[in-house]
Design an enzyme around this catalytic site. Sequence first.
Site, PDB file in Angstrom:
ATOM      1  N   GLU A 145       0.810  -1.226   0.000  1.00  0.00           N
ATOM      2  CA  GLU A 145       0.000   0.000   0.000  1.00  0.00           C
ATOM      3  C   GLU A 145       0.842   1.275   0.000  1.00  0.00           C
ATOM      4  O   GLU A 145       0.592   2.226   0.734  1.00  0.00           O
ATOM      5  CB  GLU A 145      -0.990  -0.037   1.171  1.00  0.00           C
ATOM      6  CG  GLU A 145      -1.982  -1.181   0.994  1.00  0.00           C
ATOM      7  CD  GLU A 145      -2.987  -1.348   2.118  1.00  0.00           C
ATOM      8  OE1 GLU A 145      -2.893  -0.620   3.134  1.00  0.00           O
ATOM      9  OE2 GLU A 145      -3.874  -2.225   2.003  1.00  0.00           O
ATOM     10  N   GLU A 153      -5.077  -8.423  -1.886  1.00  0.00           N
ATOM     11  CA  GLU A 153      -5.625  -8.379  -0.521  1.00  0.00           C
ATOM     12  C   GLU A 153      -7.006  -7.737  -0.599  1.00  0.00           C
ATOM     13  O   GLU A 153      -7.159  -6.647  -1.153  1.00  0.00           O
ATOM     14  CB  GLU A 153      -4.720  -7.564   0.409  1.00  0.00           C
ATOM     15  CG  GLU A 153      -5.212  -7.470   1.847  1.00  0.00           C
ATOM     16  CD  GLU A 153      -4.347  -6.541   2.711  1.00  0.00           C
ATOM     17  OE1 GLU A 153      -3.100  -6.655   2.647  1.00  0.00           O
ATOM     18  OE2 GLU A 153      -4.907  -5.688   3.414  1.00  0.00           O
TER      19      GLU A 153
END
Length: 563
Positions: A204, A322
């Site tokens: 991220e 994810e």
Amino acid sequence: MAVAGLRLLGAAWLLAALLPLGAAAAVTVATGQAAVDGRRAVAATAEDFVCATLDWWPPDKCDYGTCAWGRAGLLNLDLNNKVLLNAVRAFSPLKLRLGGTLQDKVVYGTGDLAGRPCAPFAKNASAPFGFTQGCLPLRRWDELNAFFQKSGAKIVFGLNALNGRVPLPDGSMGGSWDSTNAASLIRYTVNRGYQIHGWELGNELSGKGVGTRIGADQYAADVIALKTIVDDIYRASPSKPLVLAPGGFFDPAWFTELIVKTKPNLLNVITHHIYSLGPGRDAHLIEKILNPSVLDQMVSTFSNLQGILKSTGTSTVAWVGEAGGAYNSGHHLVTDAFVFSFWFLDQFGMSAKYDTKSYCRQTLVGGNYGLLNTTTFQPNPDYYSALLWHRLMGTKVLATTFTGTNKIRAYAHCARDSPGITLLLINLSGNTKTQVTVTQTAGTAAAGAHSHGTRRSNSTTQVSDKHGARRHGRKFGHGHAHAPGLAAAAAGGATRDEYHLTANGGDLRSQVMMLNGRPLATGADGSIPRLEPVKVDAAEPIVVAPYSIVFARIPHFDAPACR
């Protein structure tokens, strides 16, 4: 006729078993049609499409006053639990992605630590994400790999991408990635003979990032550096692991730059994350999950990423690396309950239509969105949904259009390891039972004329439940050709396999999944229960009860794409 009578009686019994006591009077009956184009596949997934994650969070990770992780983190997980072992083994194989928010704060206890202690994460309110740096001891890495080998899991390991970075005035991180510690872990892994399916760089840090970010130009250079390391360390190996990045939220410009600067083959997989339902504390999560318009909001992400990959001339493929649906550990009795299978399986179906090769659920265990209970390891409903998908849905995706109500979501694939197709039907309505006829698109449309299941065909062949021989072509009105072999199929005892998933007692927040009216639970020895279908007369429509999910394996559906 006696056999048919018994079959019809069984179907009536099944419907009664699926509905909670007293619910039948409030249920309305509707009809619908699922038109499946079996002439050619519109997309393809990997064989091991289903994937789950294991995270780094320690027991004192808390959200909204609740600490939902227990000892489910990679440093604490009980690797000797029989249910955990059997749950992974049942997939043969299950892909596991190891990573998460603390991934970029993990160092590895290899020799290059130069005498520094290999200490676990410690809570620190002033540190990013509330924890200090943590360390993966090689002893624990050995234990994890012993479990992976025993369970047959395929492992994708997320590497720390922040080593060597320096803060920039705009809040991003600059400088080249220091790969020393990562290369040491990779080298140790190869020397020990551990099989790794892929190495992923960072978590991220793409686009606007979470906590911090790195520019796409620098990230591309670092991906190329990782590719060079992997190629070098695995130079004597017959096969090399995949290189994946960036494990972040989709940002069209950022992702395009990364893809362009690593094409055609320096980045094997581009991974993106999905938490499209918002924060776990949202009191309206169930309303969102049951809202077709909310579910459809993810179409643009999948479609845009597919378009970028097609237009840039790269061999890179897309995974969802994810997806927990609701961030900050999810919401107990929503993201770990029956209702979440509506969102979860819809995500599987939708992402597959847009050539997503693999989809990693956050988490296998941990938080309030685990496939397994954090404490007992007992499977939550979504575990069984994922296992049924894995066993029934093949890799070839077929364009599918549903007509009748927007509360039914329909997806079809070539059946896995058997003839015909598997149709997935998801009923978001709590008061309507829908009788679904399956039809086969006919005619000769040009390749590429499909819009991934959204095109409405003017010519379909009814196979619902005669499943498809082409022995007579009698035409009926409205552009449909009645499925040949209807009388022969019905008289000959043709059947299909149906798997009806409902919530225990009709409670959407239930953590007990019912399969064809019976609760699913592990055995006393920790074994995963058998997932048995009911046989249904091929001449009958598929009956989708309110708030239910149906997998229908239709062996007599003659799809050229599946031959």
